[in-house]
Design a protein around this motif. Structure first.
Motif, PDB file in Angstrom:
ATOM      1  N   THR A  72       6.117 -12.374  -3.952  1.00 49.32           N
ATOM      2  CA  THR A  72       4.783 -12.194  -3.383  1.00 49.32           C
ATOM      3  C   THR A  72       4.530 -10.756  -2.923  1.00 49.32           C
ATOM      4  OG1 THR A  72       5.676 -13.067  -1.292  1.00 49.32           O
ATOM      5  CG2 THR A  72       4.492 -14.601  -2.704  1.00 49.32           C
ATOM      6  N   THR A  73       5.575 -10.038  -2.544  1.00 45.89           N
ATOM      7  CA  THR A  73       5.397  -8.622  -2.191  1.00 45.89           C
ATOM      8  C   THR A  73       5.062  -7.808  -3.438  1.00 45.89           C
ATOM      9  OG1 THR A  73       6.998  -8.887  -0.394  1.00 45.89           O
ATOM     10  CG2 THR A  73       6.405  -6.638  -0.989  1.00 45.89           C
ATOM     11  N   SER A  74       5.716  -8.127  -4.551  1.00 44.68           N
ATOM     12  CA  SER A  74       5.388  -7.464  -5.818  1.00 44.68           C
ATOM     13  C   SER A  74       3.963  -7.767  -6.244  1.00 44.68           C
ATOM     14  CB  SER A  74       6.357  -7.917  -6.918  1.00 44.68           C
ATOM     15  OG  SER A  74       7.643  -7.392  -6.715  1.00 44.68           O
ATOM     16  N   MET A  75       3.527  -9.011  -6.046  1.00 44.52           N
ATOM     17  CA  MET A  75       2.143  -9.350  -6.390  1.00 44.52           C
ATOM     18  C   MET A  75       1.162  -8.566  -5.535  1.00 44.52           C
ATOM     19  SD  MET A  75      -0.083 -10.895  -8.203  1.00 44.52           S
ATOM     20  CE  MET A  75       0.565 -12.315  -9.089  1.00 44.52           C
ATOM     21  N   ALA A  76       1.453  -8.414  -4.246  1.00 41.10           N
ATOM     22  CA  ALA A  76       0.599  -7.590  -3.380  1.00 41.10           C
ATOM     23  C   ALA A  76       0.557  -6.149  -3.881  1.00 41.10           C
ATOM     24  CB  ALA A  76       1.109  -7.647  -1.946  1.00 41.10           C
ATOM     25  N   LEU A  77       1.678  -5.668  -4.393  1.00 34.63           N
ATOM     26  CA  LEU A  77       1.743  -4.301  -4.917  1.00 34.63           C
ATOM     27  C   LEU A  77       0.883  -4.131  -6.163  1.00 34.63           C
ATOM     28  CD1 LEU A  77       2.811  -1.432  -5.286  1.00 34.63           C
ATOM     29  CD2 LEU A  77       4.944  -2.410  -6.196  1.00 34.63           C
ATOM     30  N   VAL A  78       0.998  -5.044  -7.127  1.00 32.98           N
ATOM     31  CA  VAL A  78       0.261  -4.842  -8.385  1.00 32.98           C
ATOM     32  C   VAL A  78      -1.248  -4.847  -8.153  1.00 32.98           C
ATOM     33  CG1 VAL A  78       2.091  -5.792  -9.817  1.00 32.98           C
ATOM     34  CG2 VAL A  78       0.279  -7.303  -9.035  1.00 32.98           C
ATOM     35  N   LYS A  79      -1.700  -5.543  -7.121  1.00 35.90           N
ATOM     36  CA  LYS A  79      -3.134  -5.561  -6.832  1.00 35.90           C
ATOM     37  C   LYS A  79      -3.638  -4.186  -6.368  1.00 35.90           C
ATOM     38  CE  LYS A  79      -3.363 -10.505  -5.894  1.00 35.90           C
ATOM     39  NZ  LYS A  79      -3.593 -11.585  -4.894  1.00 35.90           N
ATOM     40  N   GLN A  80      -2.694  -3.322  -5.971  1.00 40.53           N
ATOM     41  CA  GLN A  80      -3.035  -1.945  -5.594  1.00 40.53           C
ATOM     42  C   GLN A  80      -3.004  -0.991  -6.800  1.00 40.53           C
ATOM     43  OE1 GLN A  80      -3.812  -1.195  -2.270  1.00 40.53           O
ATOM     44  NE2 GLN A  80      -3.642  -3.409  -1.974  1.00 40.53           N
ATOM     45  N   LEU A  81      -2.582  -1.487  -7.944  1.00 42.24           N
ATOM     46  CA  LEU A  81      -2.335  -0.607  -9.089  1.00 42.24           C
ATOM     47  C   LEU A  81      -3.286  -0.833 -10.263  1.00 42.24           C
ATOM     48  CD1 LEU A  81       1.575  -0.901  -9.221  1.00 42.24           C
ATOM     49  CD2 LEU A  81       0.210   0.853  -8.057  1.00 42.24           C
ATOM     50  N   GLN A 108      13.368   6.241 -10.104  1.00 45.66           N
ATOM     51  CA  GLN A 108      13.252   5.914  -8.682  1.00 45.66           C
ATOM     52  C   GLN A 108      13.498   4.420  -8.508  1.00 45.66           C
ATOM     53  OE1 GLN A 108      10.089   8.137  -6.321  1.00 45.66           O
ATOM     54  NE2 GLN A 108       9.145   8.198  -8.344  1.00 45.66           N
ATOM     55  N   LYS A 109      14.360   4.076  -7.548  1.00 43.51           N
ATOM     56  CA  LYS A 109      14.716   2.682  -7.288  1.00 43.51           C
ATOM     57  C   LYS A 109      14.272   2.367  -5.863  1.00 43.51           C
ATOM     58  CE  LYS A 109      19.031   4.033  -9.528  1.00 43.51           C
ATOM     59  NZ  LYS A 109      18.833   3.766 -10.939  1.00 43.51           N
ATOM     60  N   VAL A 110      13.325   1.444  -5.723  1.00 44.21           N
ATOM     61  CA  VAL A 110      12.686   1.221  -4.435  1.00 44.21           C
ATOM     62  C   VAL A 110      12.830  -0.253  -4.022  1.00 44.21           C
ATOM     63  CG1 VAL A 110      10.570   1.466  -3.077  1.00 44.21           C
ATOM     64  CG2 VAL A 110      11.007   3.003  -5.020  1.00 44.21           C
ATOM     65  N   LEU A 111      13.379  -0.467  -2.841  1.00 47.03           N
ATOM     66  CA  LEU A 111      13.435  -1.804  -2.262  1.00 47.03           C
ATOM     67  C   LEU A 111      12.201  -2.011  -1.404  1.00 47.03           C
ATOM     68  CD1 LEU A 111      15.008  -4.463  -1.690  1.00 47.03           C
ATOM     69  CD2 LEU A 111      16.006  -3.293   0.296  1.00 47.03           C
ATOM     70  N   ILE A 112      11.448  -3.078  -1.691  1.00 46.75           N
ATOM     71  CA  ILE A 112      10.279  -3.428  -0.878  1.00 46.75           C
ATOM     72  C   ILE A 112      10.544  -4.802  -0.271  1.00 46.75           C
ATOM     73  CG2 ILE A 112       8.557  -1.965  -1.987  1.00 46.75           C
ATOM     74  CD1 ILE A 112       7.770  -4.294  -3.783  1.00 46.75           C
ATOM     75  N   ALA A 113      10.770  -4.835   1.039  1.00 47.81           N
ATOM     76  CA  ALA A 113      11.153  -6.083   1.707  1.00 47.81           C
ATOM     77  C   ALA A 113      10.753  -6.028   3.170  1.00 47.81           C
ATOM     78  CB  ALA A 113      12.662  -6.304   1.586  1.00 47.81           C
ATOM     79  N   ASP A 114      10.152  -7.097   3.667  1.00 46.78           N
ATOM     80  CA  ASP A 114       9.732  -7.086   5.061  1.00 46.78           C
ATOM     81  C   ASP A 114      10.931  -7.290   5.991  1.00 46.78           C
ATOM     82  OD1 ASP A 114       9.841 -10.027   6.020  1.00 46.78           O
ATOM     83  OD2 ASP A 114       8.695 -10.191   4.162  1.00 46.78           O
ATOM     84  N   GLU A 135       0.828  -1.210   0.000  1.00 47.53           N
ATOM     85  CA  GLU A 135       0.000   0.000   0.000  1.00 47.53           C
ATOM     86  C   GLU A 135       0.863   1.260   0.000  1.00 47.53           C
ATOM     87  OE1 GLU A 135      -2.586  -0.483   3.328  1.00 47.53           O
ATOM     88  OE2 GLU A 135      -3.747  -2.102   2.397  1.00 47.53           O
ATOM     89  N   ALA A 136       1.944   1.242   0.776  1.00 42.60           N
ATOM     90  CA  ALA A 136       2.851   2.401   0.800  1.00 42.60           C
ATOM     91  C   ALA A 136       3.562   2.573  -0.530  1.00 42.60           C
ATOM     92  CB  ALA A 136       3.869   2.240   1.925  1.00 42.60           C
ATOM     93  N   ALA A 137       3.983   1.460  -1.128  1.00 43.53           N
ATOM     94  CA  ALA A 137       4.678   1.526  -2.422  1.00 43.53           C
ATOM     95  C   ALA A 137       3.756   2.028  -3.521  1.00 43.53           C
ATOM     96  CB  ALA A 137       5.232   0.147  -2.778  1.00 43.53           C
TER      97      ALA A 137
END
Length: 251
Positions: free
Chosen positions: A101-110, A200-206, A83-85
C-alpha cells in the motif's frame, strides 16, 4: 496474581519502539534495580528484546498481513513517505516497485511522468496501465494471494537481469539489528533481487514496522542507499541509524 508493574512496562513499550531503564524508572516510578529485575524476567519469557540502546517488545511477525488489512493503516504516514519518495524520481527513469500500500501511494504521485515501471504488484500494474506515458512491466510468476503480487523464480530472473535507476522496497518489519525481514523465504529472495542492480535502493516503510521482525532476512539496512519513514520513529532509534552512516529521511 497479576504483576501490574510488568503490565505497565509492556503497555509503555507498545507505544515506544525503544525504551531505556531510565525511561521506565521515570514512567513507573520505581528503582532502576526493580526495573532491571522485571526486564530480566521479561527477556527470559521472550516478551522483550534487549539491545545496547534499551529494550523493545519482541515483535515477531509470523505471517504477512493481507492488502485489505493494510489499506487503512497509517494512511497519513504512507502519504507523507510517498510524497518524499516521489521527489527522487525524474522523467524517463526506470523504476522498480515492491508490492504494498505504500508503493501504491507512491505511484499515485508519479502518474504525470513518462516512466518505465517494473513491479511485482498486480494492483499497481493495473492502475498504471491507464496512463499511456508509463510503460508497465510485471515481473510475472506465481501470485501470492495475501498481497496480490507475483513471487517465484520467473520474477527473480527478470529482476536480476535489469539495471533500473531506482528501486523502492517495502516491508512489514525492519530494524537496525535484523534488517528487512519477511515471513517467507520466497519473499525474502524476491526483495533481495528487487534492489540488487538498482542505482538507488530506497526502503519506504512507516515507523510502526520498526523493531518488528520475521523469520527470513531480505537484506541489511546498509544495503539501502536511503531509508524514508515518518517522524514518529523514536529519536533514539533515528540517532542509532544515522550513527551507522545510513541516510535516513523522516517526514
Amino acid at each position: 496474581m497479576k504483576n501490574y508493574r510488568v503490565e505497565q512496562i509492556i503497555e509503555y513499550l507498545k507505544h515506544q519502539n525503544l525504551a531505556t531503564v531510565d525511561d521506565l524508572v521515570r514512567v513507573i516510578d520505581v528503582s532502576p534495580a526493580t526495573i532491571r529485575r522485571d526486564l530480566i524476567k521479561l527477556d527470559k519469557q521472550g516478551v522483550i528484546t534487549r539491545t545496547h540502546g534499551g529494550v523493545s517488545l519482541n515483535r515477531f511477525v509470523a505471517s504477512q498481513p493481507t492488502t485489505n488489512e493494510k489499506i487503512m493503516q497509517n494512511t497519513r504516514e504512507k502519504q507523507c513517505i510517498a510524497e518524499a519518495a516521489a521527489e527522487m524520481v525524474s522523467a524517463g527513469d526506470s523504476v522498480v516497485l515492491d508490492a504494498g500500500t505504500t508503493s501504491m501511494a507512491l505511484v499515485k504521485q508519479l502518474i504525470h511522468l513518462p516512466l518505465r515501471v517494473i513491479t511485482v504488484d498486480l494492483h499497481i500494474a493495473l492502475f498504471l496501465s491507464e496512463f499511456k506515458q508509463i510503460e508497465v512491466i510485471v515481473t510475472g510468476g506465481k501470485v501470492d494471494d495475501s498481497s496480490q503480487s507475483t513471487i517465484g523464480e520467473h520474477g527473480r530472473h527478470l529482476l536480476r537481469s535489469i539495471n533500473p535507476d531506482i528501486a523502492f522496497m517495502t516491508c512489514n518489519s525492519w530494524s537496525l539489528e535484523k534488517g528487512v525481514t519477511t515471513p517467507t523465504e520466497e519473499k525474502a529472495l524476491l526483495k533481495c533481487d528487487l534492489v540488487m542492480n538498482a542505482r538507488q535502493k530506497v526502503l519506504i516503510a512507516d515507523s510502526t514496522k520498526y523493531g518488528k521482525y520475521s523469520l527470513y532476512k531480505a537484506c541489511d539496512l546498509d544495503n539501502m542507499t536511503r531509508i524514508i519513514t515518518d517522524t514518529s520513529l523514536e529519536e533514539a532509534v533515528q540517532q542509532q541509524i544515522r550513527a551507522q552512516d545510513l541516510e535516513l529521511i523522516t517526514v
